[in-house]
Design a protein around this motif. Structure first.
Motif, PDB file in Angstrom:
ATOM      1  N   PHE A  32     -17.993  14.058  -2.052  1.00 26.86           N
ATOM      2  CA  PHE A  32     -19.333  14.226  -2.613  1.00 26.86           C
ATOM      3  C   PHE A  32     -19.763  13.008  -3.432  1.00 26.86           C
ATOM      4  CE2 PHE A  32     -19.456  19.191  -2.973  1.00 26.86           C
ATOM      5  CZ  PHE A  32     -19.301  19.290  -1.608  1.00 26.86           C
ATOM      6  N   LEU A  33     -18.797  12.195  -3.853  1.00 28.09           N
ATOM      7  CA  LEU A  33     -19.100  11.062  -4.732  1.00 28.09           C
ATOM      8  C   LEU A  33     -19.588   9.855  -3.946  1.00 28.09           C
ATOM      9  CD1 LEU A  33     -15.956  11.224  -7.042  1.00 28.09           C
ATOM     10  CD2 LEU A  33     -18.231  12.158  -7.508  1.00 28.09           C
ATOM     11  N   CYS A  34     -20.459   9.082  -4.571  1.00 32.11           N
ATOM     12  CA  CYS A  34     -20.840   7.804  -3.972  1.00 32.11           C
ATOM     13  C   CYS A  34     -20.246   6.685  -4.825  1.00 32.11           C
ATOM     14  CB  CYS A  34     -22.352   7.670  -3.836  1.00 32.11           C
ATOM     15  SG  CYS A  34     -23.290   7.774  -5.341  1.00 32.11           S
ATOM     16  N   ARG A  35     -20.178   5.515  -4.251  1.00 32.79           N
ATOM     17  CA  ARG A  35     -19.607   4.365  -4.959  1.00 32.79           C
ATOM     18  C   ARG A  35     -20.644   3.781  -5.905  1.00 32.79           C
ATOM     19  NH1 ARG A  35     -17.099   2.443   0.423  1.00 32.79           N
ATOM     20  NH2 ARG A  35     -15.138   3.557   0.337  1.00 32.79           N
ATOM     21  N   VAL A  36     -20.316   3.807  -7.173  1.00 35.16           N
ATOM     22  CA  VAL A  36     -21.206   3.203  -8.171  1.00 35.16           C
ATOM     23  C   VAL A  36     -20.917   1.710  -8.179  1.00 35.16           C
ATOM     24  CG1 VAL A  36     -21.873   3.151 -10.591  1.00 35.16           C
ATOM     25  CG2 VAL A  36     -21.140   5.314  -9.566  1.00 35.16           C
ATOM     26  N   PRO A  37     -21.927   0.865  -7.946  1.00 31.05           N
ATOM     27  CA  PRO A  37     -21.696  -0.582  -7.931  1.00 31.05           C
ATOM     28  C   PRO A  37     -21.175  -1.077  -9.278  1.00 31.05           C
ATOM     29  CG  PRO A  37     -23.888  -0.057  -7.106  1.00 31.05           C
ATOM     30  CD  PRO A  37     -23.326   1.201  -7.676  1.00 31.05           C
ATOM     31  N   SER A  38     -20.261  -2.043  -9.225  1.00 32.57           N
ATOM     32  CA  SER A  38     -19.668  -2.555 -10.465  1.00 32.57           C
ATOM     33  C   SER A  38     -20.707  -3.237 -11.347  1.00 32.57           C
ATOM     34  CB  SER A  38     -18.500  -3.499 -10.162  1.00 32.57           C
ATOM     35  OG  SER A  38     -18.895  -4.501  -9.275  1.00 32.57           O
ATOM     36  N   ASP A  39     -21.762  -3.838 -10.760  1.00 33.73           N
ATOM     37  CA  ASP A  39     -22.780  -4.470 -11.613  1.00 33.73           C
ATOM     38  C   ASP A  39     -23.552  -3.420 -12.416  1.00 33.73           C
ATOM     39  OD1 ASP A  39     -24.035  -3.536  -9.315  1.00 33.73           O
ATOM     40  OD2 ASP A  39     -25.484  -5.170  -9.226  1.00 33.73           O
ATOM     41  N   HIS A  91     -21.189   8.174 -12.896  1.00 33.14           N
ATOM     42  CA  HIS A  91     -21.714   8.612 -11.603  1.00 33.14           C
ATOM     43  C   HIS A  91     -22.939   9.519 -11.784  1.00 33.14           C
ATOM     44  CE1 HIS A  91     -21.805  11.180  -7.954  1.00 33.14           C
ATOM     45  NE2 HIS A  91     -21.403  10.082  -7.339  1.00 33.14           N
ATOM     46  N   ALA A  92     -22.873  10.438 -12.745  1.00 33.55           N
ATOM     47  CA  ALA A  92     -23.992  11.354 -12.992  1.00 33.55           C
ATOM     48  C   ALA A  92     -25.257  10.580 -13.378  1.00 33.55           C
ATOM     49  CB  ALA A  92     -23.629  12.350 -14.083  1.00 33.55           C
ATOM     50  N   ARG A  93     -25.104   9.482 -14.075  1.00 34.29           N
ATOM     51  CA  ARG A  93     -26.258   8.652 -14.447  1.00 34.29           C
ATOM     52  C   ARG A  93     -26.741   7.826 -13.251  1.00 34.29           C
ATOM     53  NH1 ARG A  93     -25.041   6.368 -20.557  1.00 34.29           N
ATOM     54  NH2 ARG A  93     -24.822   8.422 -21.525  1.00 34.29           N
ATOM     55  N   TYR A  94     -25.785   7.281 -12.520  1.00 31.60           N
ATOM     56  CA  TYR A  94     -26.140   6.399 -11.401  1.00 31.60           C
ATOM     57  C   TYR A  94     -26.931   7.128 -10.320  1.00 31.60           C
ATOM     58  CZ  TYR A  94     -25.721   3.549  -7.223  1.00 31.60           C
ATOM     59  OH  TYR A  94     -26.008   2.846  -6.077  1.00 31.60           O
ATOM     60  N   ILE A  95     -26.555   8.366 -10.011  1.00 35.53           N
ATOM     61  CA  ILE A  95     -27.232   9.065  -8.911  1.00 35.53           C
ATOM     62  C   ILE A  95     -28.679   9.425  -9.249  1.00 35.53           C
ATOM     63  CG2 ILE A  95     -25.120   9.901  -7.831  1.00 35.53           C
ATOM     64  CD1 ILE A  95     -25.624  12.637  -9.114  1.00 35.53           C
ATOM     65  N   LEU A  96     -29.090   9.225 -10.495  1.00 36.49           N
ATOM     66  CA  LEU A  96     -30.491   9.443 -10.863  1.00 36.49           C
ATOM     67  C   LEU A  96     -31.327   8.169 -10.723  1.00 36.49           C
ATOM     68  CD1 LEU A  96     -30.029  11.736 -13.991  1.00 36.49           C
ATOM     69  CD2 LEU A  96     -30.522  12.413 -11.630  1.00 36.49           C
ATOM     70  N   VAL A 129     -24.372  20.240  -7.678  1.00 37.70           N
ATOM     71  CA  VAL A 129     -24.974  20.428  -9.004  1.00 37.70           C
ATOM     72  C   VAL A 129     -23.879  20.876  -9.973  1.00 37.70           C
ATOM     73  CG1 VAL A 129     -25.613  22.854  -8.594  1.00 37.70           C
ATOM     74  CG2 VAL A 129     -26.917  21.497 -10.249  1.00 37.70           C
ATOM     75  N   GLY A 130     -24.032  20.507 -11.219  1.00 36.54           N
ATOM     76  CA  GLY A 130     -23.132  20.968 -12.264  1.00 36.54           C
ATOM     77  C   GLY A 130     -23.794  22.077 -13.065  1.00 36.54           C
ATOM     78  N   LEU A 131     -23.009  22.975 -13.581  1.00 36.09           N
ATOM     79  CA  LEU A 131     -23.548  24.033 -14.433  1.00 36.09           C
ATOM     80  C   LEU A 131     -23.536  23.603 -15.894  1.00 36.09           C
ATOM     81  CD1 LEU A 131     -21.942  27.188 -12.788  1.00 36.09           C
ATOM     82  CD2 LEU A 131     -24.128  26.082 -12.291  1.00 36.09           C
ATOM     83  N   SER A 132     -22.931  22.437 -16.153  1.00 35.64           N
ATOM     84  CA  SER A 132     -22.903  21.868 -17.497  1.00 35.64           C
ATOM     85  C   SER A 132     -22.888  20.348 -17.375  1.00 35.64           C
ATOM     86  CB  SER A 132     -21.649  22.343 -18.245  1.00 35.64           C
ATOM     87  OG  SER A 132     -21.530  21.658 -19.478  1.00 35.64           O
ATOM     88  N   ALA A 163     -19.887  17.936 -14.137  1.00 35.23           N
ATOM     89  CA  ALA A 163     -20.556  16.898 -14.931  1.00 35.23           C
ATOM     90  C   ALA A 163     -20.719  15.601 -14.147  1.00 35.23           C
ATOM     91  CB  ALA A 163     -19.783  16.641 -16.218  1.00 35.23           C
ATOM     92  N   MET A 164     -20.007  15.441 -13.031  1.00 33.40           N
ATOM     93  CA  MET A 164     -20.161  14.240 -12.202  1.00 33.40           C
ATOM     94  C   MET A 164     -21.543  14.188 -11.537  1.00 33.40           C
ATOM     95  SD  MET A 164     -16.479  13.958 -10.327  1.00 33.40           S
ATOM     96  CE  MET A 164     -15.296  12.784 -10.958  1.00 33.40           C
ATOM     97  N   PHE A 165     -22.237  15.330 -11.518  1.00 28.35           N
ATOM     98  CA  PHE A 165     -23.559  15.404 -10.904  1.00 28.35           C
ATOM     99  C   PHE A 165     -24.629  15.825 -11.901  1.00 28.35           C
ATOM    100  CE2 PHE A 165     -20.185  16.156  -7.928  1.00 28.35           C
ATOM    101  CZ  PHE A 165     -20.433  15.186  -6.981  1.00 28.35           C
ATOM    102  N   GLY A 166     -24.233  16.562 -12.920  1.00 29.61           N
ATOM    103  CA  GLY A 166     -25.173  16.998 -13.943  1.00 29.61           C
ATOM    104  C   GLY A 166     -25.991  18.202 -13.513  1.00 29.61           C
ATOM    105  N   THR A 167     -26.650  18.797 -14.481  1.00 30.57           N
ATOM    106  CA  THR A 167     -27.407  20.014 -14.220  1.00 30.57           C
ATOM    107  C   THR A 167     -28.767  19.754 -13.582  1.00 30.57           C
ATOM    108  OG1 THR A 167     -28.255  19.916 -16.476  1.00 30.57           O
ATOM    109  CG2 THR A 167     -26.311  21.280 -16.111  1.00 30.57           C
ATOM    110  N   GLY A 168     -29.288  18.558 -13.712  1.00 27.04           N
ATOM    111  CA  GLY A 168     -30.639  18.288 -13.233  1.00 27.04           C
ATOM    112  C   GLY A 168     -30.738  17.515 -11.935  1.00 27.04           C
ATOM    113  N   PHE A 169     -29.605  17.179 -11.315  1.00 27.04           N
ATOM    114  CA  PHE A 169     -29.677  16.313 -10.137  1.00 27.04           C
ATOM    115  C   PHE A 169     -30.537  16.862  -8.999  1.00 27.04           C
ATOM    116  CE2 PHE A 169     -27.920  15.209  -5.935  1.00 27.04           C
ATOM    117  CZ  PHE A 169     -28.471  13.945  -5.847  1.00 27.04           C
TER     118      PHE A 169
END
Length: 197
Positions: A32-39, A91-96, A129-132, A163-169
């Motif tokens: 389910f995870l994507c690669r977050v770029p190092s930059d 990751h949760a921040r990056y996917i937004l 989605v995360g519940l928290s 939390a890797m995806f967050g509640t609002g994704f």
């Protein structure tokens, strides 16, 4: 100096070198995870506040950004859960972000997150989605945009922290891509009670 000399001086000659991010996102169960770029990770603005949530933040960040990670070292690390939690929160921040949304959109369209188990949703693709938003509170769930319900994943990915995806994704995803939001099912399940005479 030849390449063979380099290989013979490595502590684990049989282990291929790759970045920690490449290795971690390639593990079975992390689909389910994507690669977050190092930059993205190296931009300190994107990490604001995470140093207060993850103990030993700097060491965990060094491991994540390691371009020549040896997987054999992972089991020997005392703080591998801290590294996973830091990457998960990043990751949760990056996917937004726009790039993160594009990566997750490709996974969504290919059905990599799974489909809704309800018959009337007719195989509708789901989103994680995360519940928290806090680490360690719940595992990842799947959100169906057709029936708007949440389900347990039927794959090994169910062990990922929510939390890797967050509640609002899912909601942000469809705000950015409203054309992908499906219509609600036309039919609804009606339970029938049968009695015997």
């Amino acid at each position: 100096m030849s390449g063979n000399h380099y290989l013979s001086t490595r502590p684990f000659p049989s282990a291929p070198l790759c970045s920690w991010i490449h290795w971690y996102t390639g593990l079975h169960g992390n689909d389910f995870l994507c690669r977050v770029p190092s930059d993205y990770i190296m931009d300190r603005f994107n990490l604001t506040g995470l140093d207060t949530l993850v103990p030993d933040f700097n060491h965990s960040l060094e491991v994540i950004l390691d371009p020549e990670f040896l997987s054999e070292e992972w089991d020997k690390m005392m703080d591998n859960n801290l590294v996973e939690s830091l990457y998960g929160l990043i990751h949760a921040r990056y996917i937004l972000t726009s790039h993160g949304m594009e990566n997750m959109c490709r996974k969504y369209e290919r059905g990599e997150f799974g489909i809704c188990p309800r018959v009337y949703c007719k195989g509708q693709n789901t989103l994680p989605v995360g519940l928290s938003d806090e680490w360690g509170h719940s595992k990842v769930k799947l959100y169906c945009p057709r029936c708007r319900d949440v389900y347990q994943p039927r794959s090994r990915c169910s062990l990922l922290d929510g939390a890797m995806f967050g509640t609002g994704f899912p909601h942000m995803f469809f705000m950015q891509m409203p054309e992908l939001r499906p219509h609600p099912p036309e039919e609804k399940y009606v339970g029938r009670c049968t009695t015997r005479p």
